[in-house]
Design an enzyme around this catalytic site. Structure first.
Site, mmCIF file in Angstrom:
data_model
loop_
_atom_site.group_PDB
_atom_site.id
_atom_site.type_symbol
_atom_site.label_atom_id
_atom_site.label_comp_id
_atom_site.label_asym_id
_atom_site.label_seq_id
_atom_site.Cartn_x
_atom_site.Cartn_y
_atom_site.Cartn_z
ATOM 1 N N ARG A 269 83.430 139.264 94.658
ATOM 2 C CA ARG A 269 82.894 140.037 95.742
ATOM 3 C C ARG A 269 81.613 140.634 94.314
ATOM 4 N NH1 ARG A 269 84.570 146.126 97.191
ATOM 5 N NH2 ARG A 269 82.888 146.410 98.575
ATOM 6 N N ASN B 25 91.265 148.824 94.154
ATOM 7 C CA ASN B 25 92.435 149.044 94.829
ATOM 8 C C ASN B 25 92.129 149.045 96.240
ATOM 9 O OD1 ASN B 25 91.881 151.866 95.598
ATOM 10 N ND2 ASN B 25 92.023 152.323 93.531
ATOM 11 N N LEU C 168 83.194 157.040 93.339
ATOM 12 C CA LEU C 168 84.558 156.324 93.016
ATOM 13 C C LEU C 168 85.391 157.246 91.872
ATOM 14 C CD1 LEU C 168 83.205 152.774 92.853
ATOM 15 C CD2 LEU C 168 83.972 153.813 94.432
ATOM 16 N N PHE D 267 75.712 147.958 92.440
ATOM 17 C CA PHE D 267 77.045 148.509 92.710
ATOM 18 C C PHE D 267 78.121 147.847 91.691
ATOM 19 C CE2 PHE D 267 80.911 148.715 95.862
ATOM 20 C CZ PHE D 267 81.032 149.919 95.303
ATOM 21 N N PHE E 211 86.736 145.885 88.589
ATOM 22 C CA PHE E 211 85.324 145.652 88.835
ATOM 23 C C PHE E 211 84.617 146.114 87.664
ATOM 24 C CE2 PHE E 211 86.354 149.622 91.075
ATOM 25 C CZ PHE E 211 85.432 150.495 90.533
ATOM 26 N N GLN F 288 83.280 142.152 91.364
ATOM 27 C CA GLN F 288 84.690 142.427 91.501
ATOM 28 C C GLN F 288 85.543 141.011 91.435
ATOM 29 O OE1 GLN F 288 85.951 144.626 94.904
ATOM 30 N NE2 GLN F 288 88.141 143.858 94.752
ATOM 31 N N HIS G 239 89.472 155.416 91.709
ATOM 32 C CA HIS G 239 89.613 154.207 90.905
ATOM 33 C C HIS G 239 89.788 154.556 89.436
ATOM 34 C CE1 HIS G 239 88.661 151.617 94.360
ATOM 35 N NE2 HIS G 239 87.787 152.684 94.550
#
Length: 177
Positions: free
Chosen positions: A66, A113, A133, A71, A124, A74, A137
């Site tokens: 991903r 997660n 976030l 952003f 990530f 991942q 995270h």
């Protein structure tokens, strides 16, 4: 700890020439991470041991599944490859360790997660400040070298997160500081 960790990454795309499928290498690079053992020792240990593969499994050969420009990148799902798998060195999942460190800049390393206390092997790398976030995270390291290559990898991302090429961790391990 007196070691950083590294990922050697190859970006490839399937091509067809004269009816034969081949992989074309688009780019290669190295990313070196410093882990925050002093704040999140359990999370850092998990990542370090998955990098070395010392438990018989880990990141080597896995893909970034991903990639969303602006952003993050991942990876870490070495069991399914889709974002639905992976496991920690202690079993499937482990608890959130500490939210003291925040997502304040590009180049931070954070646990991916599926909700509270569901850390496994997925992680990530931020490519932006991600305040939303914080508290969700665990930040456990940062890019020390290779941020330019992080941005190269980011360029193979999309709004949906589906990479336009295969981004594979072909080697990984420890580097003395």
């Amino acid at each position: 700890m007196s070691e950083n960790v590294f990922f050697d990454i190859t970006i490839t795309r399937d091509t067809t020439m004269r009816g034969a499928k081949t992989k074309t290498t688009l780019d290669t690079g190295r990313i070196v991470f410093k882990l925050y053992d002093n704040v999140v020792p359990k999370t850092a240990r998990n990542f370090r041991e998955l990098t070395t593969g010392q438990n018989g499994f880990g990141y080597k050969g896995s893909f970034f599944h991903r990639i969303i420009p602006g952003f993050m990148l991942q990876g870490g799902d070495f069991t399914e490859g889709s974002g639905t798998g992976g496991k920690s060195i202690w079993g499937d999942r482990f608890a959130d360790e500490d939210f003291r460190l925040k997502h304040t800049k590009p180049g931070l390393l954070s646990m991916a997660n599926a909700g509270p206390n569901t850390n496994g092997s997925q992680f990530f790398i931020t490519t932006a400040v991600l305040d939303r976030l914080n508290g969700k995270h665990v930040v456990f390291g940062e890019v020390m070298e290779g941020m330019d290559f992080v941005m190269t990898v980011e360029s193979y991302g999309s709004g949906t997160g589906k990479p336009s090429a295969d981004v594979q961790i072909v080697d990984c391990g420890l580097l003395p500081v």
